[in-house]
Design a protein around this motif. Structure first.
Motif, PDB file in Angstrom:
ATOM      1  N   GLN A  96       0.739  -1.388  -0.112  1.00  0.00           N
ATOM      2  CA  GLN A  96      -0.059   0.120  -0.089  1.00  0.00           C
ATOM      3  C   GLN A  96       0.715   1.299  -0.049  1.00  0.00           C
ATOM      4  O   GLN A  96       0.541   2.277  -0.674  1.00  0.00           O
ATOM      5  N   LEU A  97       2.099   1.058   0.621  1.00  0.00           N
ATOM      6  CA  LEU A  97       2.897   2.424   0.796  1.00  0.00           C
ATOM      7  C   LEU A  97       3.551   2.368  -0.552  1.00  0.00           C
ATOM      8  O   LEU A  97       3.542   3.602  -0.908  1.00  0.00           O
ATOM      9  N   LEU A  98       3.788   1.553  -1.226  1.00  0.00           N
ATOM     10  CA  LEU A  98       4.336   1.448  -2.831  1.00  0.00           C
ATOM     11  C   LEU A  98       3.351   2.385  -3.552  1.00  0.00           C
ATOM     12  O   LEU A  98       3.768   3.048  -4.363  1.00  0.00           O
ATOM     13  N   GLY A  99       1.987   1.748  -3.498  1.00  0.00           N
ATOM     14  CA  GLY A  99       1.157   2.594  -4.403  1.00  0.00           C
ATOM     15  C   GLY A  99       0.982   3.774  -4.033  1.00  0.00           C
ATOM     16  O   GLY A  99       0.806   4.740  -4.842  1.00  0.00           O
ATOM     17  N   MET A 100       1.056   4.277  -2.926  1.00  0.00           N
ATOM     18  CA  MET A 100       0.808   5.841  -2.652  1.00  0.00           C
ATOM     19  C   MET A 100       1.995   6.513  -3.000  1.00  0.00           C
ATOM     20  O   MET A 100       1.997   7.582  -3.272  1.00  0.00           O
ATOM     21  N   LEU A 101       3.217   5.943  -2.865  1.00  0.00           N
ATOM     22  CA  LEU A 101       4.412   6.569  -3.192  1.00  0.00           C
ATOM     23  C   LEU A 101       4.490   6.937  -4.721  1.00  0.00           C
ATOM     24  O   LEU A 101       4.921   7.710  -5.238  1.00  0.00           O
ATOM     25  N   ARG A 102       3.931   5.836  -5.557  1.00  0.00           N
ATOM     26  CA  ARG A 102       3.750   5.831  -6.965  1.00  0.00           C
ATOM     27  C   ARG A 102       2.999   7.016  -7.303  1.00  0.00           C
ATOM     28  O   ARG A 102       3.157   7.721  -8.296  1.00  0.00           O
ATOM     29  N   THR A 103       1.721   7.276  -6.677  1.00  0.00           N
ATOM     30  CA  THR A 103       0.791   8.186  -6.786  1.00  0.00           C
ATOM     31  C   THR A 103       1.682   9.450  -6.413  1.00  0.00           C
ATOM     32  O   THR A 103       1.211  10.345  -7.338  1.00  0.00           O
ATOM     33  N   ALA A 104       2.170   9.671  -5.591  1.00  0.00           N
ATOM     34  CA  ALA A 104       2.670  10.817  -5.067  1.00  0.00           C
ATOM     35  C   ALA A 104       3.766  11.388  -6.372  1.00  0.00           C
ATOM     36  O   ALA A 104       3.939  12.690  -6.743  1.00  0.00           O
ATOM     37  N   GLU A 105       4.531  10.260  -6.831  1.00  0.00           N
ATOM     38  CA  GLU A 105       5.644  10.448  -7.611  1.00  0.00           C
ATOM     39  C   GLU A 105       4.802  11.127  -9.149  1.00  0.00           C
ATOM     40  O   GLU A 105       5.303  12.028  -9.645  1.00  0.00           O
TER      41      GLU A 105
END
Length: 175
Positions: A96-105
């Motif tokens: 889930q953190l990976l998904g959030m970081l991809r969205t933020a990127e």
């Protein structure tokens, strides 16, 4: 007894190798830093691989520590994301953190250097004007209290002629 001795001998041989592998993996995990401009997905997946390798070697990290390691390895461009993540005390799994970081990127690439900061309201004690209870008048408290503008003063004297109990609207005061 022969089988038992063989198992103990194999444990001694391979425990030393596992210890060395655990050392190398933890060293790579703790020294991992993302280079500015590189994709965050590949970086986080590499770190998740190190974390899973450590779990297989019998050294599992708690989710909070793993999340902190990943967030600390990010470059300065992710500071607003990390600040927001920590302020809101978000608890997510690593995928889930990976998904959030991809969205933020993706948002950072679209919006340039715009950053969003969530601010919580802080309650402070202030002297405020009290609300009326239906009669249309307000009462003031503290330093913000309104002083009377004419009429009878608080000590009972007229503001214009200093006579006791005297209103300015009477003719004797206006002349």
């Amino acid at each position: 007894m022969v089988a038992y001795e063989m198992i103990q001998n194999l444990k001694e041989i391979y425990e030393g190798q596992a210890r060395q592998e655990r050392y190398e993996t933890s060293k790579a995990l703790f020294q991992c830093k993302m280079i500015e401009g590189s994709p965050v997905g590949a970086h986080v997946i590499k770190m998740m691989g190190y974390i899973q390798t450590l779990e297989k070697l019998g050294f599992s990290l708690k989710d909070e520590l793993a999340t902190d390691l990943i967030l600390q390895s990010l470059p300065d461009s992710f500071k607003p994301f990390v600040l927001n993540f920590n302020m809101n005390e978000i608890n997510k799994t690593l995928p889930q953190l990976l998904g959030m970081l991809r969205t933020a990127e993706g948002d950072m690439k679209k919006g340039g250097s715009k950053s969003i900061l969530v601010v919580h309201e802080v309650k402070r004690k202030e002297n405020k004007v009290a609300k009326s209870k239906g009669n249309g008048k307000t009462k003031a408290k503290g330093k913000n209290a309104l002083k009377p503008k004419g009429g009878i003063s608080q000590d009972g004297k007229c503001f214009h002629c200093d006579k006791p109990r005297h209103l300015k609207k009477k003719l004797s005061c206006l002349s």
